[in-house]
Design an enzyme around this catalytic site. Structure first.
Site, PDB file in Angstrom:
ATOM      1  N   GLY A 326       0.817  -1.212   0.000  1.00  0.00           N
ATOM      2  CA  GLY A 326       0.000   0.000   0.000  1.00  0.00           C
ATOM      3  C   GLY A 326       0.845   1.255   0.000  1.00  0.00           C
ATOM      4  O   GLY A 326       1.939   1.301  -0.574  1.00  0.00           O
ATOM      5  N   SER A 327       0.364   2.271   0.678  1.00  0.00           N
ATOM      6  CA  SER A 327       0.972   3.606   0.581  1.00  0.00           C
ATOM      7  C   SER A 327       2.363   3.715   1.181  1.00  0.00           C
ATOM      8  O   SER A 327       3.065   4.699   0.931  1.00  0.00           O
ATOM      9  CB  SER A 327       0.055   4.645   1.225  1.00  0.00           C
TER      10      SER A 327
END
Length: 636
Positions: A326-327
């Protein structure tokens, strides 16, 4: 004349016979010499061994397995003295009454099956193992039974058992051994060649029946104990990480468990590594705390049980499980574009949704589109579209060049068994790069991502994770050192410096606020990724501190949290902040408070004083009222 002629013929025949015999014996002698030479020169060594084996009884001397220590010399694994219960059925009273008494006692004290004991005691053998590696307290009960009932043919033999003083602590790192003392998991397995030592032997002369000769002179080859393994793990920091992660898993109902890793970015040292659920090293086969497992019916030794333990409990998620980061991966994208100069921190970037190959990429729910933002603010607020656009400016070839450079295609080669590596498309297309720019559509291990953050934190050097510090002998002498190892430089010091400054802002002003620690200038990035299973998320947070001169990096990931939130900033951020604060306090890193910190601390101090004063005033008021009430009662 005739007589002389006959005599001459007889002499000639005799001479021929003698000559034949001479030649025959000469030939046999040559054959014998050749055979002796062959046996002596070519097979002498092997025959000597066989002869020695025929007349010698060999007893094996077991070496002591090496200990496992943390970096400060605290014992994590050690051999403890125990007893093995054995029987000699040949000399035993095999009456039904005696066998029943022994079998019933062994079952009640040792937990072995009655029928199994009976079967062994009825055999026509000299040696049968009843119970291996019984603790001394249990062995003492058996010894008392033997003395009290005057039992012949049952003996207690000295043995050792691997003992782990801290039970569950660092279970996936340390690992455990089998009944024969061979490493099966973790460091116990990966460092087996150093830990196991070399067995010794005692040779005694015996006769053809195998009895030791009266005047036998025993010869011995001493056992060589195993080397001790000193880890980079710090027992105290490991405790901080385990406690904080356990609280988070319980608080946010993370049904898939979680991981926590603490490292020193300067040298790649692993200070703590946690994978949950974990297990008790002293009883690794016990019933796990998993849905559907009934401790009452759990056996632990069937193939089905072992497979479950292998996949759900013993498996080290930090190195053996892959996930979409993810981020947290946006930092890698930012590092690549900053290093190549295709984007700068404050360049204006469109943050609106973007369409690629028929797909529309939007940011997370709740993000407020501005139309224009910057890379700096993109790391603060984490809109996906910003990173797609900067990756497009960089191009597929250069983007994946940095993905490789940061080590995501390779195993880190940490000193643990079962490590996996990243999973990427073989020939990535633009849509693959777009998704990868914000941490989707590929899988990596937690160890890979924290190693990349180490490089961002330390000035650009990708370090090989170091879990083993050194080997020592029984006297404490260092036998071998495992030095820190730089794999390659991936970004410049300037890019590293820029990212550290921006990521500190992510914590002070952006989505990472829950990881903020007064005085310790935390830098980090949140991550929230939806897995291939709808509604199942991974909440993560990667951080380092102090931001300007990092001493520790921390990675937290919670798998499938089902509490009030599943966001990385909300769920994982506070865990990272707590571990960072405890660790830096423990390491003696001085706090440097900002003006904002000092103002808030002054306000809190003033508020505390006012609350204390109000409490005292209330107490005085209550005491005064009590006195007045007592006076009134007295007057009445």
């Amino acid at each position: 004349m005739m007589g002389v002629f006959i005599l001459s013929k007889l002499d000639l025949k005799m001479k021929k016979r003698l000559l034949f015999l001479l030649l025959l014996f000469s030939f046999l002698f040559v054959v014998l010499v050749v055979r002796v030479a062959y046996l002596q020169l070519l097979e002498g060594s092997e025959l000597a061994k066989k002869a020695f084996a025929q007349k010698s009884d060999t007893q094996v001397i077991s070496p002591e397995r090496g200990k496992i220590y943390d970096r400060n010399g605290n014992t994590l694994a050690i051999d403890a003295p125990v007893k093995t219960i054995v029987a000699n059925p040949k000399i035993m009273d095999k009456s039904e009454e005696n066998l029943k008494l022994i079998a019933e006692t062994m079952e009640s004290i040792l937990g072995v099956k009655y029928d199994d004991v009976i079967e062994k005691l009825k055999r026509d053998t000299y040696f049968e193992i009843i119970k291996r590696k019984a603790d001394n307290e249990i062995a003492e009960k058996i010894l008392n039974f033997i003395k009290e009932k005057d039992i012949e043919g049952i003996y207690l033999v000295d043995d050792t058992k691997r003992y782990y003083p801290n039970n569950n602590l660092a279970s996936h790192v340390i690992g455990f051994t089998n009944m024969d003392g061979e490493g099966l998991q973790g460091i116990e397995k990966s460092m087996e060649e150093y830990l196991k030592g070399t067995p010794g032997k005692i040779f005694s002369d015996v006769d053809a029946s195998g009895r030791t000769l009266l005047f036998s002179s025993d010869e011995a080859i001493e056992a060589k104990d195993g080397y001790n393994v000193v880890l980079t793990i710090d027992e105290r920091i490991q405790f901080f990480a385990e406690e904080a992660l356990e609280e988070a898993i319980e608080g946010y109902n993370a049904v898939g468990g979680g991981i926590a890793v603490v490292m020193d970015p300067r040298n790649g040292d692993v200070l703590a590594m946690v994978s949950k659920p974990d297990f008790n090293l002293n009883n690794p086969y016990e019933a796990p705390d998993l849905p559907g497992i009934n401790p009452e019916t759990w056996k632990g030794y069937t193939q089905e049980d072992v497979d479950l333990l292998n996949s759900k409990v013993w498996r080290n998620k930090v190195i053996s499980n892959t996930y979409e980061p993810g981020s947290t991966f946006k930092v890698i994208t930012a590092a690549a574009v900053l290093e190549e100069g295709t984007s700068k921190p404050d360049d204006v970037i469109d943050d609106s949704p973007i369409s690629i190959s028929g797909w529309t990429i939007e940011s997370y729910d709740g993000y407020k589109y501005k139309g224009k933002t910057t890379l700096r603010e993109g790391l603060y607020e984490s809109p996906n579209s910003v990173f797609v656009r900067v990756a497009q400016n960089l191009g597929i070839e250069k983007f994946y060049k940095y993905v490789r450079a940061f080590g995501f295609y390779d195993r880190t080669n940490i000193e643990l068994p079962g490590e996996e590596k990243g999973i990427f498309q073989r020939e990535p297309k633009e849509i693959d790069m777009a998704a990868a720019s914000f941490g989707q559509r590929f899988n990596i291990t937690p160890m890979q991502i924290i190693s990349a953050y180490n490089a961002v934190a330390n000035g650009g050097k990708l370090m090989k994770p170091r879990l083993v510090k050194e080997l020592t002998d029984s006297e404490g002498n260092v036998i071998k050192k495992f030095e820190p190892e730089v794999i390659r430089n991936v970004i410049s010091e300037q890019t590293s410096k820029t990212l550290k400054e921006i990521l500190e802002g992510t914590v002070t002003e952006g989505t990472g606020k829950n990881a903020y620690v007064r005085g310790y200038r935390v830098a980090g990035k949140t991550g929230t990724a939806e897995t291939t299973e709808t509604g199942v998320y991974v909440a993560s947070f990667a951080a380092f501190a102090p931001a300007d001169n990092p001493v520790v990096t921390v990675l937290i990931a919670l798998f499938d949290p089902r509490g009030d939130s599943f966001g990385g900033g909300t769920v994982a951020g506070p865990v990272a902040g707590k571990i960072i604060e405890q660790t830096l306090d423990y390491l003696g890193v001085e706090r440097r408070y900002t003006e904002k910190d000092l103002e808030e601390m002054a306000k809190e101090e003033q508020q505390a004083k006012e609350e204390q004063q109000a409490k005292e005033n209330q107490q005085t008021k209550e005491e005064k009222q009590e006195k007045e009430s007592q006076q009134t009662e007295k007057n009445d």
